[in-house]
Design an enzyme around this catalytic site. Structure first.
Site, PDB file in Angstrom:
ATOM      1  N   PHE A 152       0.805  -1.221   0.000  1.00  0.00           N
ATOM      2  CA  PHE A 152       0.000   0.000   0.000  1.00  0.00           C
ATOM      3  C   PHE A 152       0.837   1.269   0.000  1.00  0.00           C
ATOM      4  O   PHE A 152       0.371   2.326  -0.418  1.00  0.00           O
ATOM      5  CB  PHE A 152      -0.939   0.024   1.215  1.00  0.00           C
ATOM      6  CG  PHE A 152      -0.251   0.253   2.541  1.00  0.00           C
ATOM      7  CD1 PHE A 152       0.092   1.529   2.964  1.00  0.00           C
ATOM      8  CD2 PHE A 152       0.050  -0.811   3.377  1.00  0.00           C
ATOM      9  CE1 PHE A 152       0.736   1.747   4.177  1.00  0.00           C
ATOM     10  CE2 PHE A 152       0.682  -0.616   4.596  1.00  0.00           C
ATOM     11  CZ  PHE A 152       1.024   0.673   4.994  1.00  0.00           C
ATOM     12  N   SER A 229       5.747  -7.084   4.141  1.00  0.00           N
ATOM     13  CA  SER A 229       6.348  -7.433   5.426  1.00  0.00           C
ATOM     14  C   SER A 229       7.149  -8.719   5.309  1.00  0.00           C
ATOM     15  O   SER A 229       6.906  -9.553   4.423  1.00  0.00           O
ATOM     16  CB  SER A 229       5.268  -7.595   6.487  1.00  0.00           C
ATOM     17  OG  SER A 229       4.481  -8.752   6.222  1.00  0.00           O
ATOM     18  N   CYS A 284       9.548   1.368   3.542  1.00  0.00           N
ATOM     19  CA  CYS A 284      10.462   0.297   3.937  1.00  0.00           C
ATOM     20  C   CYS A 284      11.896   0.799   4.047  1.00  0.00           C
ATOM     21  O   CYS A 284      12.748   0.120   4.622  1.00  0.00           O
ATOM     22  CB  CYS A 284      10.386  -0.863   2.958  1.00  0.00           C
ATOM     23  SG  CYS A 284      10.987  -0.471   1.300  1.00  0.00           S
ATOM     24  N   GLU A 392       9.291  -3.769  13.269  1.00  0.00           N
ATOM     25  CA  GLU A 392       9.091  -2.804  12.191  1.00  0.00           C
ATOM     26  C   GLU A 392       7.738  -2.130  12.433  1.00  0.00           C
ATOM     27  O   GLU A 392       6.682  -2.721  12.212  1.00  0.00           O
ATOM     28  CB  GLU A 392       9.100  -3.479  10.827  1.00  0.00           C
ATOM     29  CG  GLU A 392       8.974  -2.466   9.689  1.00  0.00           C
ATOM     30  CD  GLU A 392       8.861  -3.105   8.328  1.00  0.00           C
ATOM     31  OE1 GLU A 392       9.230  -2.440   7.341  1.00  0.00           O
ATOM     32  OE2 GLU A 392       8.394  -4.244   8.237  1.00  0.00           O
TER      33      GLU A 392
END
Length: 507
Positions: A152, A229, A284, A392
């Site tokens: 996303f 992820s 990220c 994270e």
């Protein structure tokens, strides 16, 4: 008006047969309001998209590289001309500010431009007279239909890490974008059609795990490219390879920025704020851990606090907003829970983003009180065992870890299970060179906080940040989307082509 997003298959929008059995809500993150719905594909729709891609591959793989490059150039021009429109779509569904959305499109365009050079990129090698009367040469050929599963946080850029090269190399594509911001993929599909790409070469299916699993197991899908992820990246890699596919699965990150005492602290503070809170930390490659070699920790933290206080948090469509909301209310609540756990674990909450002022309205006067807001948050004196350090978070939470030396900071970074990106800030060239040599991370910045490589290099991390051998785009991307073939030939007699005095042209 409520929008309805459905699949793009065979060069046109294709609604689910009848009313979609399953749909997802599309939100405006700045207001918290539902603005539309997206159909979730069942196995039937995925199979339809793959069949369209498989059918189109027969024609597209035989198209000359000159023709493919022509379509790529046309797509590039259309996208550049309509980038503001695409940026507005991204802002309305993701929430990032307009300038940031334009930035992700620009970085995606770099890969499109790189792929325009496909005639050069696909050149093989040739050895004349390898043996008496025998020549040997190498060629690269497309795989077939390929799948791209994108996240996303970059609904335009991340797919463009993959599909320009895949298409230029002669493959056909099925994209499964995030259901949270699905409209960008359909917009790009429309541009491809306008650019002259044959129907079926670029397809989009929307949905969730049902669509993902079918793509991973479908016998006609030859490769899978994924960004998301680490747990899901591992699942995609293990499942896809089990079904015999070539897989590149880019996972999560916990990116550290090491600041040495000799660094320019103003530059370091600017970089920490920019890299930690841009796109609300939903990157990220965001810096989420600041590793500071004391005695400069107190001064650097104070400079960061001063900069955070000046940030304007508001709707991405407002020109003065510097940081927008998070993508969903659920994700905002998850990130907020890390603020609470950081406090419980004993970290010092230097800046509480839960109290940061938010612009009350967007530029059209729509109230934003129910948007998915969390301001920039800064923790100091974080310890490696705390969840704000280990996990994270994927939000606007920056953790400061104090260390006594370069060696201690390096050991901390290398001990982390992730290895996506890292940076060092220093004015010591020797220390910087030592760091880039010793650090166990795939992408390194020297006085550059977000070291995303340009398109002619490749993007990818190490350790739990990457599953598979091939990084995204660059030469790795060309090799991922093609197979090598070596040909050994011998001709006993020269051929004669006849007489043609016309100037040779490409037909």
């Amino acid at each position: 008006m409520s929008k309805h997003i459905t699949h793009w298959i065979g060069g046109r929008p294709v609604a689910t047969a009848g009313a979609a059995a399953r749909r997802g809500d599309i939100f405006d993150p700045a207001t918290g309001r539902i603005t539309g719905h997206v159909d979730f594909a069942e196995v039937t729709e995925v199979d339809q998209a793959v069949a369209a891609a498989a059918s189109a591959f027969t024609e597209w793989r035989t198209a000359s590289v000159a023709r493919r490059a022509t379509v790529l150039f046309a797509f590039r021009e259309l996208l550049n001309a309509r980038k503001d429109e695409l940026a507005s779509i991204i802002v309305s569904e993701h929430g990032k500010v307009h300038s940031d959305a334009l930035g992700e499109i620009a970085r995606g365009l770099e890969v499109v431009e790189y792929a325009c050079g496909i005639p050069q990129l696909l050149k093989g090698g040739f050895t004349e007279q390898a043996s008496t009367g025998i020549d040997v040469y190498s060629i690269r050929q497309p795989l077939g239909p390929v799948a791209i599963i994108s996240p996303f946080n970059f609904p335009a850029m991340v797919p463009m890490w993959f599909f320009p090269i895949a298409i230029a190399a002669g493959n056909t594509v099925v994209v499964k974008p995030s259901e949270k911001d699905p409209s960008a993929a359909n917009f790009l599909a429309g541009l491809w059609k306008e650019a002259g790409l044959p129907d079926g070469v670029f397809n989009v299916v929307h949905g969730d795990k049902v669509a993902v699993d079918r793509l991973l197991e479908h016998p006609d899908i030859k490769s899978v490219s994924f960004v998301g992820s680490t747990p899901i990246a591992r699942y995609v890699y293990e499942t896809g390879t089990r079904y015999g596919k070539r897989v590149q699965a880019l996972g999560g990150a916990k990116n550290h920025m090491l600041v040495l005492p000799d660094a320019d602290l103003d530059l370091s503070a600017d970089a920490a704020v920019n890299a930690g809170f841009g796109a609300a930390g939903e990157r990220c490659m965001a810096v989420s851990v600041l590793v500071v070699v004391d005695p400069v920790g107190d001064e650097l933290v104070e400079k960061i606090k001063q900069r955070i206080a000046t940030l304007t948090v508001g709707p991405g469509c407002n020109g003065d907003s510097e940081m927008g909301p998070l993508v969903t209310g659920q994700h905002r609540d998850k990130v907020t829970s890390y603020v609470e756990s950081g406090l419980a674990d004993g970290a010092e909450l230097a800046v509480d983003g839960r109290k940061h002022a938010v612009t009350a309205e967007d530029r059209d006067g729509t109230p934003t009180a129910d948007g998915f807001w969390l301001g920039p948050t800064l923790f100091d004196r974080v310890k490696p065992g705390m969840s704000v350090y280990t996990d994270e978070i994927f939000g606007p939470v920056l953790s400061v870890v104090r260390v006594a030396s370069y060696e201690e900071g390096l050991a901390l970074i290398n001990a982390n299970p992730y290895g996506n990106g890292t940076a060092i800030f220093t004015n010591d060239g020797g220390a910087a060179r030592r760091f880039q040599y010793e650090v166990e991370v795939g992408m390194v910045g020297i006085n550059v906080p977000i070291p995303v490589p340009v398109a002619y290099y490749s993007f990818g991390g190490w350790k739990a940040s990457l599953f598979g051998d091939a990084h995204a785009y660059g030469q790795d991307g060309v090799h991922f989307f093609t197979r090598g073939k070596a040909v050994t030939q011998r001709w006993l007699d020269p051929s004669h082509g006849g007489i043609n005095l016309g100037f040779p042209t490409n037909t």
